[in-house]
Write a protein that holds these residues in place. Structure first.
Motif, PDB file in Angstrom:
ATOM      1  N   GLU A  40       0.831  -1.215   0.000  1.00  0.00           N
ATOM      2  CA  GLU A  40       0.000   0.000   0.000  1.00  0.00           C
ATOM      3  C   GLU A  40       0.859   1.256   0.000  1.00  0.00           C
ATOM      4  O   GLU A  40       0.533   2.226  -0.679  1.00  0.00           O
ATOM      5  CB  GLU A  40      -0.955   0.008   1.189  1.00  0.00           C
ATOM      6  CG  GLU A  40      -2.133  -0.922   1.033  1.00  0.00           C
ATOM      7  CD  GLU A  40      -3.006  -0.583  -0.163  1.00  0.00           C
ATOM      8  OE1 GLU A  40      -3.330   0.607  -0.376  1.00  0.00           O
ATOM      9  OE2 GLU A  40      -3.355  -1.514  -0.903  1.00  0.00           O
ATOM     10  N   ASN A  41       1.951   1.250   0.744  1.00  0.00           N
ATOM     11  CA  ASN A  41       2.853   2.399   0.761  1.00  0.00           C
ATOM     12  C   ASN A  41       3.483   2.613  -0.613  1.00  0.00           C
ATOM     13  O   ASN A  41       3.626   3.750  -1.069  1.00  0.00           O
ATOM     14  CB  ASN A  41       3.933   2.232   1.824  1.00  0.00           C
ATOM     15  CG  ASN A  41       3.399   2.424   3.218  1.00  0.00           C
ATOM     16  OD1 ASN A  41       2.298   2.937   3.412  1.00  0.00           O
ATOM     17  ND2 ASN A  41       4.168   2.011   4.206  1.00  0.00           N
ATOM     18  N   GLU A  42       3.847   1.539  -1.281  1.00  0.00           N
ATOM     19  CA  GLU A  42       4.428   1.643  -2.617  1.00  0.00           C
ATOM     20  C   GLU A  42       3.397   2.170  -3.611  1.00  0.00           C
ATOM     21  O   GLU A  42       3.715   3.007  -4.461  1.00  0.00           O
ATOM     22  CB  GLU A  42       4.972   0.283  -3.063  1.00  0.00           C
ATOM     23  CG  GLU A  42       5.680   0.294  -4.379  1.00  0.00           C
ATOM     24  CD  GLU A  42       6.965   1.106  -4.391  1.00  0.00           C
ATOM     25  OE1 GLU A  42       7.446   1.423  -5.488  1.00  0.00           O
ATOM     26  OE2 GLU A  42       7.486   1.432  -3.306  1.00  0.00           O
ATOM     27  N   ILE A  43       2.167   1.710  -3.518  1.00  0.00           N
ATOM     28  CA  ILE A  43       1.095   2.203  -4.394  1.00  0.00           C
ATOM     29  C   ILE A  43       0.887   3.696  -4.170  1.00  0.00           C
ATOM     30  O   ILE A  43       0.757   4.462  -5.125  1.00  0.00           O
ATOM     31  CB  ILE A  43      -0.211   1.417  -4.151  1.00  0.00           C
ATOM     32  CG1 ILE A  43      -0.078  -0.017  -4.677  1.00  0.00           C
ATOM     33  CG2 ILE A  43      -1.402   2.116  -4.799  1.00  0.00           C
ATOM     34  CD1 ILE A  43      -1.198  -0.944  -4.280  1.00  0.00           C
ATOM     35  N   SER A  44       0.866   4.125  -2.914  1.00  0.00           N
ATOM     36  CA  SER A  44       0.707   5.552  -2.601  1.00  0.00           C
ATOM     37  C   SER A  44       1.857   6.369  -3.173  1.00  0.00           C
ATOM     38  O   SER A  44       1.655   7.456  -3.709  1.00  0.00           O
ATOM     39  CB  SER A  44       0.623   5.772  -1.085  1.00  0.00           C
ATOM     40  OG  SER A  44      -0.562   5.221  -0.582  1.00  0.00           O
ATOM     41  N   ARG A  45       3.072   5.852  -3.060  1.00  0.00           N
ATOM     42  CA  ARG A  45       4.235   6.559  -3.590  1.00  0.00           C
ATOM     43  C   ARG A  45       4.117   6.727  -5.098  1.00  0.00           C
ATOM     44  O   ARG A  45       4.359   7.797  -5.646  1.00  0.00           O
ATOM     45  CB  ARG A  45       5.518   5.801  -3.254  1.00  0.00           C
ATOM     46  CG  ARG A  45       6.787   6.568  -3.620  1.00  0.00           C
ATOM     47  CD  ARG A  45       8.037   5.732  -3.474  1.00  0.00           C
ATOM     48  NE  ARG A  45       8.079   4.585  -4.374  1.00  0.00           N
ATOM     49  CZ  ARG A  45       8.353   4.662  -5.692  1.00  0.00           C
ATOM     50  NH1 ARG A  45       8.597   5.807  -6.240  1.00  0.00           N
ATOM     51  NH2 ARG A  45       8.372   3.569  -6.428  1.00  0.00           N
ATOM     52  N   ILE A  46       3.708   5.673  -5.785  1.00  0.00           N
ATOM     53  CA  ILE A  46       3.562   5.719  -7.245  1.00  0.00           C
ATOM     54  C   ILE A  46       2.468   6.703  -7.646  1.00  0.00           C
ATOM     55  O   ILE A  46       2.623   7.452  -8.614  1.00  0.00           O
ATOM     56  CB  ILE A  46       3.278   4.310  -7.802  1.00  0.00           C
ATOM     57  CG1 ILE A  46       4.525   3.433  -7.652  1.00  0.00           C
ATOM     58  CG2 ILE A  46       2.829   4.366  -9.249  1.00  0.00           C
ATOM     59  CD1 ILE A  46       4.281   1.959  -7.880  1.00  0.00           C
ATOM     60  N   LYS A  47       1.369   6.713  -6.896  1.00  0.00           N
ATOM     61  CA  LYS A  47       0.260   7.627  -7.195  1.00  0.00           C
ATOM     62  C   LYS A  47       0.568   9.070  -6.814  1.00  0.00           C
ATOM     63  O   LYS A  47      -0.121   9.984  -7.225  1.00  0.00           O
ATOM     64  CB  LYS A  47      -1.003   7.190  -6.453  1.00  0.00           C
ATOM     65  CG  LYS A  47      -1.633   5.940  -7.000  1.00  0.00           C
ATOM     66  CD  LYS A  47      -2.898   5.627  -6.227  1.00  0.00           C
ATOM     67  CE  LYS A  47      -3.632   4.454  -6.811  1.00  0.00           C
ATOM     68  NZ  LYS A  47      -4.862   4.168  -6.048  1.00  0.00           N
ATOM     69  N   GLY A  48       1.591   9.263  -5.987  1.00  0.00           N
ATOM     70  CA  GLY A  48       1.948  10.609  -5.553  1.00  0.00           C
ATOM     71  C   GLY A  48       1.152  11.093  -4.356  1.00  0.00           C
ATOM     72  O   GLY A  48       1.121  12.284  -4.075  1.00  0.00           O
ATOM     73  N   THR A  49       0.539  10.178  -3.642  1.00  0.00           N
ATOM     74  CA  THR A  49      -0.227  10.553  -2.452  1.00  0.00           C
ATOM     75  C   THR A  49       0.617  10.335  -1.195  1.00  0.00           C
ATOM     76  O   THR A  49       1.485   9.460  -1.167  1.00  0.00           O
ATOM     77  CB  THR A  49      -1.529   9.732  -2.337  1.00  0.00           C
ATOM     78  OG1 THR A  49      -1.206   8.347  -2.321  1.00  0.00           O
ATOM     79  CG2 THR A  49      -2.454   9.997  -3.513  1.00  0.00           C
ATOM     80  N   PRO A  50       0.380  11.133  -0.163  1.00  0.00           N
ATOM     81  CA  PRO A  50       1.181  11.002   1.050  1.00  0.00           C
ATOM     82  C   PRO A  50       0.842   9.740   1.840  1.00  0.00           C
ATOM     83  O   PRO A  50      -0.246   9.174   1.712  1.00  0.00           O
ATOM     84  CB  PRO A  50       0.825  12.245   1.852  1.00  0.00           C
ATOM     85  CG  PRO A  50      -0.520  12.639   1.367  1.00  0.00           C
ATOM     86  CD  PRO A  50      -0.587  12.223  -0.076  1.00  0.00           C
ATOM     87  N   ILE A  51       1.806   9.320   2.658  1.00  0.00           N
ATOM     88  CA  ILE A  51       1.646   8.158   3.532  1.00  0.00           C
ATOM     89  C   ILE A  51       1.581   8.676   4.963  1.00  0.00           C
ATOM     90  O   ILE A  51       2.391   9.501   5.376  1.00  0.00           O
ATOM     91  CB  ILE A  51       2.840   7.200   3.388  1.00  0.00           C
ATOM     92  CG1 ILE A  51       2.947   6.702   1.947  1.00  0.00           C
ATOM     93  CG2 ILE A  51       2.744   6.040   4.363  1.00  0.00           C
ATOM     94  CD1 ILE A  51       4.242   5.988   1.646  1.00  0.00           C
ATOM     95  N   THR A  52       0.628   8.193   5.717  1.00  0.00           N
ATOM     96  CA  THR A  52       0.519   8.572   7.121  1.00  0.00           C
ATOM     97  C   THR A  52       1.495   7.739   7.938  1.00  0.00           C
ATOM     98  O   THR A  52       1.551   6.517   7.808  1.00  0.00           O
ATOM     99  CB  THR A  52      -0.905   8.327   7.646  1.00  0.00           C
ATOM    100  OG1 THR A  52      -1.824   9.022   6.810  1.00  0.00           O
ATOM    101  CG2 THR A  52      -1.054   8.799   9.075  1.00  0.00           C
ATOM    102  N   ARG A  53       2.266   8.419   8.772  1.00  0.00           N
ATOM    103  CA  ARG A  53       3.256   7.748   9.623  1.00  0.00           C
ATOM    104  C   ARG A  53       3.163   8.309  11.037  1.00  0.00           C
ATOM    105  O   ARG A  53       2.497   9.306  11.278  1.00  0.00           O
ATOM    106  CB  ARG A  53       4.652   7.930   9.069  1.00  0.00           C
ATOM    107  CG  ARG A  53       4.820   7.317   7.690  1.00  0.00           C
ATOM    108  CD  ARG A  53       6.260   7.073   7.411  1.00  0.00           C
ATOM    109  NE  ARG A  53       6.467   6.520   6.106  1.00  0.00           N
ATOM    110  CZ  ARG A  53       6.776   5.265   5.873  1.00  0.00           C
ATOM    111  NH1 ARG A  53       6.912   4.424   6.855  1.00  0.00           N
ATOM    112  NH2 ARG A  53       6.958   4.833   4.642  1.00  0.00           N
TER     113      ARG A  53
END
Length: 65
Positions: A29-42
């Motif tokens: 999911e983090n990789e998908i978010s990175r590819i889409k250009g959306t931020p990851i909650t940490r």
């Protein structure tokens, strides 16, 4: 921890395998978010604060309500 519960016996997945699958799903999911250009909650353990990590490396801490 060799004891199986009802769910384990039904699905054939033990706790360790389930944890591994969960961790892998988060990585995907983090990789998908990175590819889409959306931020990851940490979560920053040292600052005890939630933040967004953007694909460009920028970090934005959440504001308290």
């Amino acid at each position: 921890m060799d004891e199986e519960n009802e769910l384990d016996s039904m699905c054939g997945v033990n706790d360790e395998q389930m944890t591994d699958l969960f961790n892998k799903s988060i990585e995907i999911e983090n990789e998908i978010s990175r590819i889409k250009g959306t931020p990851i909650t940490r979560y920053d353990i040292e600052k005890q604060a939630v933040y967004l990590e953007y694909p460009d490396g920028r970090i934005e801490y959440a504001k308290e309500a």
